[in-house]
Design an enzyme around this catalytic site. Structure first.
Site, PDB file in Angstrom:
ATOM      1  N   GLN A 126      11.805  -0.342   6.565  1.00  0.00           N
ATOM      2  CA  GLN A 126      11.079   0.652   5.762  1.00  0.00           C
ATOM      3  C   GLN A 126      10.178   1.465   6.693  1.00  0.00           C
ATOM      4  O   GLN A 126       9.156   0.960   7.156  1.00  0.00           O
ATOM      5  CB  GLN A 126      10.232  -0.054   4.702  1.00  0.00           C
ATOM      6  CG  GLN A 126       9.450   0.910   3.824  1.00  0.00           C
ATOM      7  CD  GLN A 126       8.329   0.220   3.057  1.00  0.00           C
ATOM      8  OE1 GLN A 126       8.016  -0.934   3.325  1.00  0.00           O
ATOM      9  NE2 GLN A 126       7.735   0.927   2.122  1.00  0.00           N
ATOM     10  N   GLY A 127      10.544   2.687   6.961  1.00  0.00           N
ATOM     11  CA  GLY A 127       9.769   3.527   7.878  1.00  0.00           C
ATOM     12  C   GLY A 127       8.859   4.485   7.138  1.00  0.00           C
ATOM     13  O   GLY A 127       9.103   5.698   7.117  1.00  0.00           O
ATOM     14  N   SER A 129       4.940   3.839   7.002  1.00  0.00           N
ATOM     15  CA  SER A 129       3.612   3.913   7.639  1.00  0.00           C
ATOM     16  C   SER A 129       3.674   4.546   9.025  1.00  0.00           C
ATOM     17  O   SER A 129       4.658   4.379   9.756  1.00  0.00           O
ATOM     18  CB  SER A 129       3.018   2.517   7.780  1.00  0.00           C
ATOM     19  OG  SER A 129       2.940   1.903   6.524  1.00  0.00           O
ATOM     20  N   SER A 163       8.343  -3.725   9.364  1.00  0.00           N
ATOM     21  CA  SER A 163       8.718  -5.146   9.276  1.00  0.00           C
ATOM     22  C   SER A 163      10.188  -5.343   9.609  1.00  0.00           C
ATOM     23  O   SER A 163      11.049  -4.622   9.095  1.00  0.00           O
ATOM     24  CB  SER A 163       8.504  -5.684   7.862  1.00  0.00           C
ATOM     25  OG  SER A 163       7.165  -5.592   7.498  1.00  0.00           O
ATOM     26  N   GLU A 246       9.108  -2.835  -7.404  1.00  0.00           N
ATOM     27  CA  GLU A 246       9.028  -4.287  -7.401  1.00  0.00           C
ATOM     28  C   GLU A 246       7.672  -4.733  -7.922  1.00  0.00           C
ATOM     29  O   GLU A 246       6.724  -4.784  -7.172  1.00  0.00           O
ATOM     30  CB  GLU A 246       9.215  -4.806  -5.978  1.00  0.00           C
ATOM     31  CG  GLU A 246      10.655  -5.071  -5.612  1.00  0.00           C
ATOM     32  CD  GLU A 246      11.329  -6.023  -6.575  1.00  0.00           C
ATOM     33  OE1 GLU A 246      12.391  -5.646  -7.080  1.00  0.00           O
ATOM     34  OE2 GLU A 246      10.799  -7.103  -6.833  1.00  0.00           O
ATOM     35  N   GLU A 382      -8.619  -3.108  -1.119  1.00  0.00           N
ATOM     36  CA  GLU A 382      -9.621  -2.059  -1.377  1.00  0.00           C
ATOM     37  C   GLU A 382      -9.003  -0.913  -2.182  1.00  0.00           C
ATOM     38  O   GLU A 382      -9.588  -0.420  -3.153  1.00  0.00           O
ATOM     39  CB  GLU A 382     -10.184  -1.496  -0.062  1.00  0.00           C
ATOM     40  CG  GLU A 382     -11.041  -2.463   0.737  1.00  0.00           C
ATOM     41  CD  GLU A 382     -10.208  -3.390   1.626  1.00  0.00           C
ATOM     42  OE1 GLU A 382      -8.955  -3.348   1.557  1.00  0.00           O
ATOM     43  OE2 GLU A 382     -10.803  -4.156   2.386  1.00  0.00           O
TER      44      GLU A 382
HETATM   45  C1  LIG Z   1       2.572  -7.565   7.563  1.00  0.00           C
HETATM   46  C2  LIG Z   1       2.704  -6.108   7.245  1.00  0.00           C
HETATM   47  C3  LIG Z   1       3.972  -5.591   7.033  1.00  0.00           C
HETATM   48  C4  LIG Z   1       4.115  -4.225   6.798  1.00  0.00           C
HETATM   49  N1  LIG Z   1       5.390  -3.726   6.684  1.00  0.00           N
HETATM   50  C5  LIG Z   1       5.572  -2.402   6.572  1.00  0.00           C
HETATM   51  C6  LIG Z   1       6.880  -1.843   6.582  1.00  0.00           C
HETATM   52  O1  LIG Z   1       7.877  -2.545   6.705  1.00  0.00           O
HETATM   53  N2  LIG Z   1       7.007  -0.509   6.496  1.00  0.00           N
HETATM   54  C7  LIG Z   1       5.946   0.311   6.370  1.00  0.00           C
HETATM   55  O2  LIG Z   1       6.149   1.518   6.256  1.00  0.00           O
HETATM   56  N3  LIG Z   1       4.676  -0.174   6.358  1.00  0.00           N
HETATM   57  C8  LIG Z   1       4.465  -1.511   6.470  1.00  0.00           C
HETATM   58  N4  LIG Z   1       3.193  -2.030   6.503  1.00  0.00           N
HETATM   59  C9  LIG Z   1       2.061  -1.116   6.484  1.00  0.00           C
HETATM   60  C10 LIG Z   1       1.201  -1.227   5.256  1.00  0.00           C
HETATM   61  O3  LIG Z   1       1.811  -0.617   4.168  1.00  0.00           O
HETATM   62  C11 LIG Z   1      -0.142  -0.593   5.640  1.00  0.00           C
HETATM   63  O4  LIG Z   1      -0.746  -1.438   6.612  1.00  0.00           O
HETATM   64  C12 LIG Z   1      -1.072  -0.439   4.480  1.00  0.00           C
HETATM   65  O5  LIG Z   1      -0.568   0.506   3.586  1.00  0.00           O
HETATM   66  C13 LIG Z   1      -2.491  -0.029   4.930  1.00  0.00           C
HETATM   67  O6  LIG Z   1      -2.435   1.097   5.733  1.00  0.00           O
HETATM   68  P1  LIG Z   1      -3.127   1.140   7.172  1.00  0.00           P
HETATM   69  O7  LIG Z   1      -2.728  -0.106   7.908  1.00  0.00           O
HETATM   70  O8  LIG Z   1      -2.776   2.464   7.785  1.00  0.00           O
HETATM   71  O9  LIG Z   1      -4.679   1.054   6.924  1.00  0.00           O
HETATM   72  P2  LIG Z   1      -5.642   2.246   6.487  1.00  0.00           P
HETATM   73  O10 LIG Z   1      -5.023   2.982   5.350  1.00  0.00           O
HETATM   74  O11 LIG Z   1      -6.018   3.007   7.707  1.00  0.00           O
HETATM   75  O12 LIG Z   1      -6.854   1.423   5.958  1.00  0.00           O
HETATM   76  C14 LIG Z   1      -7.797   0.790   6.826  1.00  0.00           C
HETATM   77  C15 LIG Z   1      -8.879   0.168   5.961  1.00  0.00           C
HETATM   78  O13 LIG Z   1      -9.526   1.169   5.183  1.00  0.00           O
HETATM   79  C16 LIG Z   1      -9.414   0.872   3.799  1.00  0.00           C
HETATM   80  N5  LIG Z   1      -9.193   2.091   3.035  1.00  0.00           N
HETATM   81  C17 LIG Z   1      -8.291   3.069   3.279  1.00  0.00           C
HETATM   82  N6  LIG Z   1      -8.370   4.034   2.355  1.00  0.00           N
HETATM   83  C18 LIG Z   1      -9.337   3.662   1.494  1.00  0.00           C
HETATM   84  C19 LIG Z   1      -9.892   4.241   0.321  1.00  0.00           C
HETATM   85  N7  LIG Z   1      -9.446   5.384  -0.166  1.00  0.00           N
HETATM   86  N8  LIG Z   1     -10.880   3.554  -0.308  1.00  0.00           N
HETATM   87  C20 LIG Z   1     -11.352   2.368   0.171  1.00  0.00           C
HETATM   88  N9  LIG Z   1     -10.873   1.783   1.286  1.00  0.00           N
HETATM   89  C21 LIG Z   1      -9.879   2.421   1.933  1.00  0.00           C
HETATM   90  C22 LIG Z   1      -8.199  -0.025   3.674  1.00  0.00           C
HETATM   91  O14 LIG Z   1      -8.252  -0.821   2.525  1.00  0.00           O
HETATM   92  C23 LIG Z   1      -8.318  -0.843   4.947  1.00  0.00           C
HETATM   93  O15 LIG Z   1      -9.208  -1.906   4.794  1.00  0.00           O
HETATM   94  C24 LIG Z   1       2.991  -3.384   6.723  1.00  0.00           C
HETATM   95  C25 LIG Z   1       1.716  -3.925   6.905  1.00  0.00           C
HETATM   96  C26 LIG Z   1       1.570  -5.259   7.182  1.00  0.00           C
HETATM   97  C27 LIG Z   1       0.196  -5.808   7.407  1.00  0.00           C
END
Ligand SMILES: Cc1cc2nc3c(=O)[nH]c(=O)nc-3n(C[C@H](O)[C@H](O)[C@H](O)COP(=O)(O)OP(=O)(O)OC[C@H]3O[C@@H](n4cnc5c(N)ncnc54)[C@H](O)[C@@H]3O)c2cc1C
Length: 395
Positions: A126-127, A129, A163, A246, A382
């Site tokens: 899943q591309g 992020s 992932s 899902e 959050e």
């Molecule tokens: C184990 C794992 C597997 C994953 N697998 C995939 C995958 O296969 N494909 C894929 O595309 N992505 C994947 N992801 C990515 C995942 O969807 C993102 O990590 C997630 O959506 C959070 O985005 P970010 O990491 O950019 O954090 P950010 O969005 O940068 O957030 C950082 C922090 O700020 C907080 N925050 C952000 N916006 C707000 C707001 N508006 N209000 C309050 N707090 C806020 C968040 O809660 C977090 O604590 C995976 C992540 C993990 C950990």
């Protein structure tokens, strides 16, 4: 509203339980119960056993190989498979891409990709992020430019947290096709062959020592125009459909029960049956889990066939994942000093028995560290809380 399972549901539960008991290979069950690392082969073996029975794609319509279950049956299936020691269904192709192709893909795409997804021949990454586009997916910057002859897109960008990309020959991605449009409007949904020149997958080392997360670099990758799903610039709505699809398993109640049973089992082995503080903590988890389960069942019985509203799914996700993390922390406390000498190698079945720590305890610290991720993926706690608050304030 009915909070009891019907006789038919109970019969179905026994059928699933018996199937798992007799068909789940013993080595895979052992790995799951000890919290060891599963290989791609382990998942594929189990998924093919499920596929033979017609149970691998619970969320797909019957005409595409789904079993035609309602939410309650899907809930029972999740619970029974996990309690029986089976791996979770983690494949993005099955859970995410399949439903999108069925709803929006061309006939050719359905014919080409759906059977291979069902048979676990092709795993999909899943591309979505990117650095700077996780919670705020509308900030996606990876660009896809259609060549003048209209035959190929040229894709450039950087995906992250992808992932299992190391096991995936294909990736579905959100890409920006119109940089001038409003953030949500210029995004498209593209299928990318990971063997294309210009694709590079780099592993990200995780807290517990594994590397199932990756970065994916895309440097002038040429993607046939026929790999566009649906309409150009409409990818945002397909992505939203995918993320909302899902919902029934999102609280992870089966996983909570699986880990709570593990906690009770290990506590007994460690001679902690008489530890009043620990027993009170486990009892508190039982109560919270029961409350969560009743909430889930209430919602499921109100939405027998339709999809669960996003805000309710958010509530279940926040509670279920936070509860599971608390149970994992308790597992480490139960192991006490035995949880300390953790090394990533012991997560392989082949290395068991080499350490000084009892087999049941070797993976507890790793599993606890690994559980930090569950409140992040699928939407952070959050962000879920924001959604819940907004819905409450608008009500
Ligand atoms: C184990 C794992 C597997 C994953 N697998 C995939 C995958 O296969 N494909 C894929 O595309 N992505 C994947 N992801 C990515 C995942 O969807 C993102 O990590 C997630 O959506 C959070 O985005 P970010 O990491 O950019 O954090 P950010 O969005 O940068 O957030 C950082 C922090 O700020 C907080 N925050 C952000 N916006 C707000 C707001 N508006 N209000 C309050 N707090 C806020 C968040 O809660 C977090 O604590 C995976 C992540 C993990 C950990």
């Amino acid at each position: 509203m009915k909070l009891e399972f019907s006789a038919a549901d109970e019969a179905f539960r026994l059928e699933v339980r018996e199937f798992v008991r007799t068909r789940l290979p013993a080595d895979i069950k052992r790995k799951v119960e000890l919290g060891l690392r599963l290989e791609h082969e382990d998942y594929v073996t189990w998924f093919r056993i499920l596929e033979e029975r017609g149970w691998i794609t619970p969320g797909w319509p019957v005409e595409h190989g789904g079993p035609g279950w309602n939410h309650v049956q899907r809930y029972i299936f999740d619970e029974e498979t996990l309690l029986g020691g089976a791996p979770r269904i983690i494949a993005s192709g099955i859970q995410m891409l399949g439903p999108v192709l069925i709803a929006f893909g061309s006939e050719e795409q359905k014919k080409k990709y759906l059977p291979d997804i069902r048979h676990s021949n092709t795993w999909w990454a899943q591309g979505f992020s990117e650095p700077g586009a996780g919670s705020d997916l509308a900030a996606v910057r990876t660009s896809a430019v259609l060549e003048p002859d209209g035959e190929h897109f040229v894709v450039n960008g950087h995906k992250v947290w992808t992932s299992y990309a190391q096991w995936c020959p294909m990736m579905f991605a959100l890409v920006r096709t119109d940089p001038a449009a409003k953030p949500q409007e210029g995004i498209s949904f593209l299928l990318i062959d990971m063997a294309s020149p210009g694709v590079e997958v780099r592993p990200i080392r995780m807290l517990e020592g594994g590397a199932d997360l990756n970065e994916v670099y895309l440097d002038n990758v040429r993607v046939p125009a026929g790999n566009l799903v649906g309409e150009l610039d409409k990818g945002w709505s397909y992505g939203k459909y995918l993320l909302g699809h899902e919902r029934t398993g999102i609280a992870g109640i089966g996983s909570c029960k699986q880990q709570l049973a593990r906690a009770r089992r290990i506590a007994a082995q460690q001679g902690l049956d008489g530890d009043a503080l620990l027993q009170a903590r486990l009892a508190q988890f039982e109560i919270e889990l029961m409350a969560l389960e009743f909430t889930a069942l209430r919602l499921l019985s109100a939405n027998q066939r339709s999809r669960m509203p996003a805000v309710e799914a958010s509530m279940l996700k926040v509670r279920g994942t936070e509860l599971r993390q608390a149970i994992y922390e308790t597992l480490v406390d139960i192991a006490g000093p035995d949880a300390v000498p953790f090394s990533p190698e012991v997560l392989e079945l082949a290395h068991l028995g080499e350490g000084v720590v009892p087999e049941e305890l070797v993976a507890l610290a790793a599993n606890c560290l690994d559980s930090r991720k569950i409140t992040i993926y699928g939407g952070t706690s959050e962000v879920q809380r924001n959604l819940i608050a907004r819905a409450a304030m608008e009500a």
